[in-house]
Design a protein around this motif. Structure first.
Motif, short mmCIF file in Angstrom:
data_model
loop_
_atom_site.label_atom_id
_atom_site.label_comp_id
_atom_site.label_asym_id
_atom_site.label_seq_id
_atom_site.Cartn_x
_atom_site.Cartn_y
_atom_site.Cartn_z
N HIS A 168 0.81 -1.22 0.00
CA HIS A 168 0.00 0.00 0.00
C HIS A 168 0.85 1.27 0.00
O HIS A 168 0.32 2.36 0.23
N ASN A 169 2.14 1.11 -0.29
CA ASN A 169 3.04 2.26 -0.41
C ASN A 169 2.97 3.19 0.80
O ASN A 169 2.87 4.41 0.68
N VAL A 170 3.02 2.60 1.99
CA VAL A 170 2.93 3.37 3.22
C VAL A 170 4.24 4.11 3.46
O VAL A 170 5.31 3.49 3.56
N THR A 171 4.17 5.41 3.56
CA THR A 171 5.35 6.23 3.83
C THR A 171 5.27 6.91 5.20
O THR A 171 6.17 7.68 5.56
N ILE A 172 4.23 6.63 5.95
CA ILE A 172 4.07 7.22 7.28
C ILE A 172 5.15 6.66 8.20
O ILE A 172 5.29 5.45 8.35
N GLN A 173 5.91 7.55 8.81
CA GLN A 173 6.95 7.12 9.73
C GLN A 173 6.33 6.59 11.02
O GLN A 173 5.52 7.27 11.66
N HIS A 174 6.70 5.38 11.40
CA HIS A 174 6.21 4.80 12.65
C HIS A 174 7.14 3.68 13.09
O HIS A 174 7.84 3.08 12.27
N ALA A 175 7.15 3.42 14.38
CA ALA A 175 7.94 2.31 14.93
C ALA A 175 7.01 1.13 15.17
O ALA A 175 5.82 1.31 15.47
N VAL A 176 7.54 -0.07 15.04
CA VAL A 176 6.78 -1.29 15.30
C VAL A 176 7.44 -2.00 16.48
O VAL A 176 8.64 -2.27 16.46
N VAL A 177 6.64 -2.28 17.49
CA VAL A 177 7.14 -2.87 18.73
C VAL A 177 6.37 -4.16 19.02
O VAL A 177 5.16 -4.22 18.77
N ALA A 178 7.05 -5.15 19.55
CA ALA A 178 6.40 -6.42 19.88
C ALA A 178 5.51 -6.26 21.11
O ALA A 178 5.91 -5.66 22.12
#
Length: 241
Positions: free
Chosen positions: A82-92
């Motif tokens: 989906h061509n996501v360019t939103i900056q975000h962190a992914v955490v478990a």
């Protein structure tokens, strides 16, 4: 809790952060994938939610998405598709929602002040107005939660039968739930409560909870019917943009 029909909080101060908790399995949806990844008008539910917090006018400095570790690859693939360019962190996430929020909060360890929102990843229709009001109210009062009045009559359960409750004195709690960053940190240093239902229940021994008017459209997608309603509401929203 302090209830306000028309809150007039002071202007927000300091940076803003968001923790989007998305640990659902989709069991009640009867779906072949976790509910945060279900298709909502062509995009994953979680992407719709993330986009609400990434709106420039809201001014969120850091978005943290909390997912089960085994879902990282799926989310990464969806972001590519989906061509996501939103900056975000992914955490478990952790074994419980409480642990998942604590893990998301730990990712913000380098920040020393500000307001953090905790939001359900499967509430994709939260409005800009509700977000702004809840962040601003937390800046003014320390802790603020979006909530709506019950529409139906409410009864409590007893050993013999049930009893009527005054719905005028009740509120249905939604997210976002916003808190002064260090207040939420102090709350999550305490042991996990058996009575944990939301972040407000973790904080309320330290700080009164200010209620902000929520929105009935800010539904949490849990069952197949919720997804149908969300699609209809989103179509109507896009039509009026």
């Amino acid at each position: 809790m302090t209830d306000s029909i028309n809150p007039n909080p002071e202007p927000p101060q300091g940076p803003r952060y968001a923790i989007l908790v998305a640990g659902g399995s989709g069991t009640r949806m009867g779906a072949d994938r976790p509910k945060q990844f279900l298709n909502l008008l062509g995009e994953p539910v979680l992407l719709h939610t993330l986009r609400r917090f990434a709106a420039a006018a809201l001014g969120v400095e850091q978005c943290v998405v909390v997912l089960p570790a085994e879902q990282f690859d799926v989310w990464q693939q969806l972001c590519v598709e989906h061509n996501v360019t939103i900056q975000h962190a992914v955490v478990a996430g952790g074994a419980t929602r409480w642990a998942s929020v604590r893990n998301g909060l730990a990712h913000l360890a380098t920040y020393t002040e500000g307001i953090v929102a905790v939001h359900d990843g499967v509430r994709p229709l939260v409005s800009a107005e509700v977000l702004e009001q809840t962040y601003a109210a937390a800046a003014a009062h320390g802790a603020a939660v979006a909530a709506v009045a019950p529409k139906d009559s409410v009864r409590g359960l007893a050993q013999q039968g049930s009893y009527a409750l005054d719905r005028a004195r009740l509120r249905l709690v939604q997210t976002p739930q916003c808190f002064e960053l260090n207040l939420l940190r102090r709350a999550y240093q305490l042991p996990e409560l058996n009575t944990f239902t939301d972040d407000a229940s973790v904080v309320e021994d330290l700080q009164p909870i200010y209620l902000v008017p929520g929105d009935y459209r800010n539904l949490k997608i849990t069952t197949p019917e919720d997804l149908v309603v969300a699609e209809a509401l989103l179509r109507a929203e896009l039509k009026h943009e």
